[in-house]
Design a protein around this motif. Structure first.
Motif, PDB file in Angstrom:
ATOM      1  N   SER A 128     -38.622  43.244   8.381  1.00 43.38           N
ATOM      2  CA  SER A 128     -37.900  43.456   7.158  1.00 43.38           C
ATOM      3  C   SER A 128     -37.307  41.696   6.812  1.00 43.38           C
ATOM      4  O   SER A 128     -37.167  41.011   7.501  1.00 43.38           O
ATOM      5  CB  SER A 128     -36.423  43.864   7.491  1.00 43.38           C
TER       6      SER A 128
ATOM      7  N   PHE B 218     -35.111  39.536   3.883  1.00 37.05           N
ATOM      8  CA  PHE B 218     -33.984  39.698   2.705  1.00 37.05           C
ATOM      9  C   PHE B 218     -33.298  38.320   2.750  1.00 37.05           C
ATOM     10  O   PHE B 218     -33.134  37.372   3.654  1.00 37.05           O
ATOM     11  CB  PHE B 218     -32.924  40.835   3.100  1.00 37.05           C
TER      12      PHE B 218
ATOM     13  N   GLU C 222     -34.276  53.570   1.523  1.00 39.40           N
ATOM     14  CA  GLU C 222     -32.522  53.724   1.916  1.00 39.40           C
ATOM     15  C   GLU C 222     -32.760  53.886   3.520  1.00 39.40           C
ATOM     16  O   GLU C 222     -31.850  53.186   4.008  1.00 39.40           O
ATOM     17  CB  GLU C 222     -32.184  54.870   1.203  1.00 39.40           C
TER      18      GLU C 222
ATOM     19  N   ARG D 284     -33.574  50.464   5.201  1.00 35.73           N
ATOM     20  CA  ARG D 284     -32.353  49.578   5.216  1.00 35.73           C
ATOM     21  C   ARG D 284     -31.214  50.177   6.310  1.00 35.73           C
ATOM     22  O   ARG D 284     -30.564  49.224   6.846  1.00 35.73           O
ATOM     23  CB  ARG D 284     -31.640  49.456   3.967  1.00 35.73           C
ATOM     24  N   ARG D 285     -31.166  51.368   6.053  1.00 39.64           N
ATOM     25  CA  ARG D 285     -30.090  51.906   7.183  1.00 39.64           C
ATOM     26  C   ARG D 285     -30.271  51.494   8.553  1.00 39.64           C
ATOM     27  O   ARG D 285     -29.568  51.073   9.397  1.00 39.64           O
ATOM     28  CB  ARG D 285     -29.844  53.373   6.994  1.00 39.64           C
TER      29      ARG D 285
ATOM     30  N   ALA E 165     -28.078  42.367   5.088  1.00 37.78           N
ATOM     31  CA  ALA E 165     -29.005  43.089   4.747  1.00 37.78           C
ATOM     32  C   ALA E 165     -28.553  44.232   3.871  1.00 37.78           C
ATOM     33  O   ALA E 165     -29.177  44.758   2.977  1.00 37.78           O
ATOM     34  CB  ALA E 165     -29.386  43.550   6.004  1.00 37.78           C
TER      35      ALA E 165
ATOM     36  N   PHE F 130     -33.951  43.198  -0.778  1.00 38.50           N
ATOM     37  CA  PHE F 130     -34.336  43.729   0.627  1.00 38.50           C
ATOM     38  C   PHE F 130     -35.741  44.287   0.819  1.00 38.50           C
ATOM     39  O   PHE F 130     -36.209  45.037  -0.244  1.00 38.50           O
ATOM     40  CB  PHE F 130     -33.253  44.781   0.928  1.00 38.50           C
TER      41      PHE F 130
ATOM     42  N   CYS G 265     -38.885  46.250   3.548  1.00 43.54           N
ATOM     43  CA  CYS G 265     -39.011  46.465   4.982  1.00 43.54           C
ATOM     44  C   CYS G 265     -40.291  47.248   4.983  1.00 43.54           C
ATOM     45  O   CYS G 265     -40.401  48.152   4.083  1.00 43.54           O
ATOM     46  CB  CYS G 265     -37.853  47.283   5.632  1.00 43.54           C
TER      47      CYS G 265
END
Length: 369
Positions: A182, A184, A236, A239-240, A260, A266, A268
């Motif tokens: 990831s 960001f 989503e 990111r979670r 993040a 962002f 990933c």
């Protein structure tokens, strides 16, 4: 004048478009983003890729916006420094090297600005279908009217649409390397000044570097994982998962997780390589990550793509009107270089590749041979 559609407006696509235009082709670049892409990690231009950027007329500009780190600290899980270096960083190697490290969005922007007067760009659009016959490749777009091109080049990354349409499903060519990455941006809440910090803790780790005159941080966070099910690979869900893993860290986990969670840039994705027996089929060919992604673990993805763009344009120019001979020459000239650089990510999976391996791989191609 042969027309060439290039899918992908990152770095490789515009560099290829530049060299095709100089050699008498009419290139069009289609990019699904609404403009030149922002965000992304710092990338390296190394070895022979520097020569390509020099010939393209972009090396001085790239040097002017390079990162200028003084060194790095390596921290334990509690945030205590266990190692420091003023000679090298994990992201760019030796600080006294002629190689340069540049933010990806800076390279994307300069490549676009260098070519926009001579190249047609179709932003906020993408290829949806390819149908080849003796007259060319008939291309359907998401927004634009259908058109026919003499050649189509997929420079559209790890999850290439052109590769899927012309060669088959991604899983036939993608090789997972056991982790996800990831990237960001965040405010410089650590107060870093031209100094990187790195930390690893039980299957996760990150590198943080200040950019934009130390006003901003770019965070690269990795975590070990097998291939996640499709339902857990949505933006989503990824990111979670990143926020959750960052929150569990002892040192600055809470602030990194918050950054993040709200970052507008962002990103990933899986650490993976693309390995293919052939990079072309008929009038369609692949460039860079679409055909031979080495993964960020190699540190050579951008350099491979830039060199590949130069070699592909040269091959097409040397065999006018014969795309089969051109694509065969492109593969013959570039494949040994690709294989050496892909090996950087797989032969030393536990950390950065040995300096001697990097030196051998990055200079393993001669532009004028």
């Amino acid at each position: 004048m042969q027309t060439v559609l290039i899918s992908g407006g990152g770095i490789a696509g515009p560099v290829l478009a530049h060299w095709l235009h100089r050699r008498g082709f009419a290139p069009t670049v289609v990019e699904r983003a609404p403009g030149p892409r922002s965000g992304g990690q710092a990338v390296d231009l190394r070895g022979v890729a520097l020569d390509v950027f020099d010939r393209t007329g972009l090396l001085d500009r790239a040097r002017s916006v390079r990162t200028r780190m003084r060194g790095m600290s390596v921290l334990d899980p509690a945030g205590q420094e266990v190692h420091r270096s003023t000679e090298a960083t994990y992201s760019s190697g030796r600080l006294d090297s002629p190689d340069i490290e540049v933010l990806r969005d800076d390279l994307v922007r300069m490549a676009y600005e260098h070519t926009r007067a001579d190249v047609e760009y179709l932003f906020d659009d993408s290829v949806t279908a390819l149908d080849e016959d003796a007259s060319g490749v008939h291309v359907a777009f998401r927004r634009s009217a259908p058109r026919t091109f003499d050649l189509v080049i997929g420079a559209d990354g790890l999850h290439s649409t052109v590769r899927r349409l012309a060669f088959g499903p991604e899983e036939d060519f993608s090789h997972h390397l056991g982790s996800y990455l990831s990237v960001f941006s965040a405010e410089n809440f650590l107060g870093l000044e031209d100094w990187q910090v790195w930390l690893s803790d039980d299957g996760v780790g990150f590198g943080i570097m200040p950019v934009r005159a130390n006003t901003e941080l770019r965070v690269a966070f990795g975590f070990e994982s097998g291939v996640l099910p499709a339902g857990l690979r949505t933006p989503e869900e990824l990111r979670r998962r990143v926020v959750e893993r960052l929150s569990a860290l002892s040192w600055e986990g809470a602030r990194l997780a918050e950054a993040a969670g709200k970052a507008t840039d962002f990103y990933c994705d899986a650490m993976a390589q693309i390995r293919m027996d052939h990079w072309s089929r008929g009038r369609i060919a692949l460039l860079g990550d679409a055909g031979y992604c080495p993964s960020p673990l190699s540190g050579q993805g951008t350099s491979l793509a830039v060199v590949g763009a130069y070699v592909l344009a040269e091959s097409l120019a040397l065999t006018p009107g014969d795309h089969r001979a051109a694509f065969a020459r492109y593969e013959r000239r570039l494949r040994p270089f690709v294989e050496l650089n892909q090996a950087l990510a797989t032969e030393n999976a536990g950390g950065p590749a040995p300096e001697e391996s990097v030196a051998r791989a990055k200079n393993a191609y001669e532009l004028d041979a």
